[in-house]
Design a protein around this motif. Structure first.
Motif, short mmCIF file in Angstrom:
data_model
loop_
_atom_site.label_atom_id
_atom_site.label_comp_id
_atom_site.label_asym_id
_atom_site.label_seq_id
_atom_site.Cartn_x
_atom_site.Cartn_y
_atom_site.Cartn_z
N ASP A 1 -8.27 -43.61 -22.20
CA ASP A 1 -8.28 -44.52 -23.34
C ASP A 1 -7.35 -45.70 -23.06
O ASP A 1 -6.15 -45.52 -22.83
N VAL A 2 -7.92 -46.90 -23.05
CA VAL A 2 -7.15 -48.11 -22.77
C VAL A 2 -7.05 -48.94 -24.05
O VAL A 2 -8.04 -49.11 -24.78
N SER A 3 -5.87 -49.47 -24.32
CA SER A 3 -5.69 -50.32 -25.49
C SER A 3 -4.54 -51.29 -25.23
O SER A 3 -3.72 -51.07 -24.34
N PHE A 4 -4.50 -52.36 -26.02
CA PHE A 4 -3.42 -53.34 -25.91
C PHE A 4 -2.27 -52.96 -26.82
O PHE A 4 -2.46 -52.48 -27.94
N THR A 5 -1.06 -53.21 -26.33
CA THR A 5 0.16 -53.06 -27.11
C THR A 5 0.92 -54.37 -27.05
O THR A 5 1.00 -54.99 -25.98
N LYS A 6 1.48 -54.80 -28.16
CA LYS A 6 2.26 -56.03 -28.16
C LYS A 6 3.49 -55.86 -27.28
O LYS A 6 4.30 -54.95 -27.48
N TYR A 7 3.62 -56.73 -26.28
CA TYR A 7 4.72 -56.64 -25.31
C TYR A 7 5.91 -57.47 -25.78
O TYR A 7 7.03 -56.99 -25.86
N PHE A 8 5.67 -58.74 -26.09
CA PHE A 8 6.72 -59.57 -26.66
C PHE A 8 6.07 -60.83 -27.24
O PHE A 8 4.89 -61.12 -27.01
N SER A 9 6.84 -61.57 -28.00
CA SER A 9 6.36 -62.82 -28.57
C SER A 9 7.43 -63.89 -28.43
O SER A 9 8.62 -63.59 -28.29
N VAL A 10 6.98 -65.13 -28.48
CA VAL A 10 7.89 -66.28 -28.40
C VAL A 10 7.58 -67.17 -29.61
O VAL A 10 6.42 -67.53 -29.84
N SER A 11 8.58 -67.50 -30.36
CA SER A 11 8.41 -68.39 -31.51
C SER A 11 9.57 -69.37 -31.51
O SER A 11 10.62 -69.12 -32.10
N ARG A 12 9.37 -70.48 -30.81
CA ARG A 12 10.42 -71.48 -30.64
C ARG A 12 9.81 -72.87 -30.76
O ARG A 12 8.70 -73.12 -30.29
N PRO A 13 10.51 -73.83 -31.35
CA PRO A 13 9.95 -75.17 -31.53
C PRO A 13 9.74 -75.93 -30.23
O PRO A 13 8.97 -76.89 -30.20
N ASP A 14 10.41 -75.51 -29.15
CA ASP A 14 10.28 -76.24 -27.88
C ASP A 14 9.15 -75.72 -27.00
O ASP A 14 8.92 -76.24 -25.91
N VAL A 15 8.40 -74.70 -27.46
CA VAL A 15 7.33 -74.12 -26.65
C VAL A 15 6.15 -75.10 -26.58
O VAL A 15 5.63 -75.52 -27.62
N PRO A 16 5.72 -75.50 -25.37
CA PRO A 16 4.61 -76.45 -25.26
C PRO A 16 3.26 -75.74 -25.36
O PRO A 16 3.16 -74.53 -25.15
#
Length: 381
Positions: free
Chosen positions: A282-297
């Motif tokens: 059984d394969v599934s996606f898990t949230k690894y990390f997120s980025v929430s910054r105003p400088d992200v292009p």
């Protein structure tokens, strides 16, 4: 009285230590080292050494626009060599799929219906053209891999088409929808499979452990479509997380997939998902990390730019190469920059311009570049 100087050379070291040293050398250096002696030549050209060296090599970025440009993400050094004459007009490289240092290249231009297909090893500077059973078209998707139950070097090529751009072409005229090319026998075989899905245009496929994977859509559902070269069969791997505006797929950790999601309208938010091992039941996606910054292009500046390419590095870091327009000058057409980005949960760590040109939009390739691992793997055909 001075003591006599000891003579020393690399050849005096134990063979296992010499081999370990050579594993750490880049493949370009090993090509120059082959003529050193018979023992080195025999070692460097052996399949055991070639694949062990490949498994230790690190990822690089490659693009072919006028020249062959290779960027090492670790040293941030960029090399440039002439474009092989085989890929010069009228055979410009449009897209690539990577497996084991071999690049499966579709060649031609977007306004041409017919496409050419080649396997290329940039390190060995070798190219082989693949002859079609009928013809290749702009609606085709390709994969390259191998049967894990057989020798790794017995590569196969997958071709399938969804006829997305061939509205005036009937099935019979266009040839089989799905076929597999055996590099060992230089022959195509048609698979009795109906294509009832559409692959995401921004996903040309990720090769992992001998198999291929794409982001696909069927009846409004986005999911990961896989092709197992051992049994020569498509499979629905798992559903994608709720989609953002842009989805990008890549190999992760050698045996998994990563999915990067970024909304073009709100680029300051990036979410990275990873699967468990693809060999699991059984394969599934898990949230690894997120980025929430105003400088992200925005990795995709706008829809007229080439699509970005990325992989996930150590310590939850996004390593990306993308195109971006530069405004504010006196140029009639704003220059386009090729930008190397390193982004993690703390924001943008590196924002480095590696190239600038003054052509606009799609001017040669659909993607900014490709992730590949340089290798000594010989062409399989």
């Amino acid at each position: 009285m001075d003591s006599p100087k000891r003579s020393w050379s690399l050849s005096t070291l134990p063979p296992e230590l010499i081999e370990e040293i050579l594993y750490r050398a880049p493949p370009e250096s090993l090509i120059r080292a082959k003529p050193t002696c018979k023992q080195w030549y025999s070692l460097i050209t052996s399949k055991r050494f070639i694949y062990n060296h490949l498994d230790r090599s690190r990822k690089r970025f490659i693009r072919t626009v006028g020249t062959v440009q290779v960027l090492d993400p670790v040293t941030r050094t960029r090399s440039e060599t002439p474009l092989p004459k085989e890929f010069q007009r009228p055979y410009g490289v449009r897209t690539m799929v990577h497996c084991d240092g071999l690049l499966l290249c579709t060649c031609g231009y977007f306004n041409y219906r017919n496409t050419n297909l080649a396997i290329w090893n940039p390190v060995l500077k070798k190219i082989t053209w693949i002859k079609p059973s009928t013809c290749f078209t702009t609606s085709d998707y390709y994969g390259i891999g191998y049967d894990i139950k057989k020798p790794r070097y017995e590569y196969k090529i997958l071709r399938f088409t969804d006829h997305r751009y061939d509205h005036n072409v009937t099935y019979d005229e266009d040839g089989p929808e799905v076929e597999v090319y055996e590099c060992k026998t230089n022959s195509w075989r048609t698979l009795d499979t109906e294509v009832d899905w559409q692959v995401d245009l921004s996903c040309k496929g990720a090769a992992v452990m001998g198999n291929m994977y794409w982001v696909a859509c069927n009846h409004g559902e986005q999911y990961i479509l896989g092709f197992d070269f051992s049994v020569e069969r498509f499979k629905d791997v798992c559903f994608c997380p709720p989609p953002a505006f842009n989805n990008y797929l890549a190999c992760y950790n050698g045996d998994r997939l990563s999915l990067l999601q970024q909304d073009e309208e709100e680029p300051w938010d990036i979410v990275v998902w990873v699967t468990n091992k693809l060999a699991d039941v059984d394969v599934s996606f898990t949230k690894y990390f997120s980025v929430s910054r105003p400088d992200v292009p925005a990795l995709l500046d706008h829809t007229d730019m080439a699509n970005p390419v990325y992989f996930i590095g150590k310590q939850k870091r996004i390593i990306a190469w993308c195109e971006r327009e530069v405004f504010g000058g006196d140029d009639e057409i704003p220059p386009t920059c090729i930008i190397f980005n390193e982004i993690d949960e703390g924001g943008v760590r590196t924002h480095l311009e590696t190239e600038r040109h003054c052509r606009y939009g799609y001017f040669g390739t659909f993607f900014c570049g490709y992730v590949y691992v340089p290798s000594l793997v010989p062409l399989p055909v």
